[in-house]
Design a protein around this motif. Structure first.
Motif, PDB file in Angstrom:
ATOM      1  N   VAL A  15      32.497  41.978  30.388  1.00  7.08           N
ATOM      2  CA  VAL A  15      33.735  42.616  31.341  1.00  7.08           C
ATOM      3  C   VAL A  15      33.583  44.004  31.675  1.00  7.08           C
ATOM      4  N   ASP A  16      33.167  44.829  30.485  1.00 13.05           N
ATOM      5  CA  ASP A  16      32.886  46.510  30.788  1.00 13.05           C
ATOM      6  C   ASP A  16      31.970  46.588  31.906  1.00 13.05           C
ATOM      7  N   ALA A  17      30.691  45.907  31.881  1.00  8.67           N
ATOM      8  CA  ALA A  17      29.912  46.126  32.896  1.00  8.67           C
ATOM      9  C   ALA A  17      30.431  45.764  34.193  1.00  8.67           C
ATOM     10  N   ALA A  18      30.923  44.669  34.467  1.00 13.06           N
ATOM     11  CA  ALA A  18      31.521  44.212  35.688  1.00 13.06           C
ATOM     12  C   ALA A  18      32.545  45.194  36.091  1.00 13.06           C
ATOM     13  N   GLU A  19      33.657  45.715  35.430  1.00 12.73           N
ATOM     14  CA  GLU A  19      34.369  46.753  35.627  1.00 12.73           C
ATOM     15  C   GLU A  19      33.757  47.866  36.185  1.00 12.73           C
TER      16      GLU A  19
END
Length: 216
Positions: A15-19
């Motif tokens: 999720v961090d990478a996607a954001e």
């Protein structure tokens, strides 16, 4: 040596990478391959956690809402501030990551998934209205609010705000949006039995002047 991570840790990393990618490239331009490359993980690992890129965006939004609710609840639980001040802080986003919220809202609209947007709005209404209900009840004890329907008033007002002012269903111009916000502030004052002008901060930001703390 292979590093094995906990399920929640790996999911949070994705999720961090996607954001970060959504912020730099935009949702539409970000591919699952971009996310795999950023994390150096296999496609199977990604699909173990998320069924699609849309599901990943859903998770990012839900995580942001979780953080918003924690901030709102902390304000609501503070015994040293009045109900009006609590309402002001929560409704104007004091202490929240507004830039992140605006960015996620913008990218979510690029998904083109009306169902996702509807779920997001419903989640905000259902989770925030009980917190605001408690604040309204505090205001009733303090004599600053008067209503027979504290929960329902907050549900209706939040739903109107999310759908009319923050939703993408209407292409309001600046003057139209300001007028809707003024009407919402008027309705809030009437529904909660509050002093006239107490909720003017709900439309001040649409005038470009920001919100005024002396309203509280």
């Amino acid at each position: 040596m292979r590093i094995i991570k906990e399920h929640s840790e790996r999911r949070a990393e994705i999720v961090d990478a996607a954001e970060a990618l959504f912020a730099s490239k935009g949702y539409a331009s970000t591919t699952i391959s971009d996310i795999l490359e950023a994390l150096n993980i296999a496609k199977g690992t990604f699909y173990h956690y998320f069924a699609s890129k849309e599901a990943l965006m859903d998770a990012a939004i839900e995580r942001y809402i979780d953080a918003e609710m924690i901030v709102a609840q902390a304000v609501a639980d503070d015994p040293h501030i009045s109900a009006h001040e609590k309402m002001f802080r929560i409704l104007t986003g004091a202490g929240r990551d507004k830039k992140r919220g605006d960015r996620l809202e913008k990218e979510a609209s690029a998904v083109g998934n009306a169902d996702m947007h509807q779920r997001t709005m419903a989640s905000i209404v259902l989770r925030l209205s009980p917190i605001l209900e408690g604040i309204v009840r505090q205001g009733m004890r303090e004599g600053s609010f008067r209503t027979e329907y504290p929960r329902e008033c907050m549900e209706i007002l939040l739903a109107a705000s999310e759908f009319l002012l923050h939703g993408s269903a209407f292409a309001w111009g600046g003057a139209e949006r300001l007028q809707k916000a003024k009407a919402l502030a008027w309705m809030a004052e009437k529904a909660l039995g509050a002093e006239q002008g107490r909720f003017s901060y709900l439309y001040k930001k649409y005038e470009g002047d920001g919100a005024c703390c002396d309203q509280c």
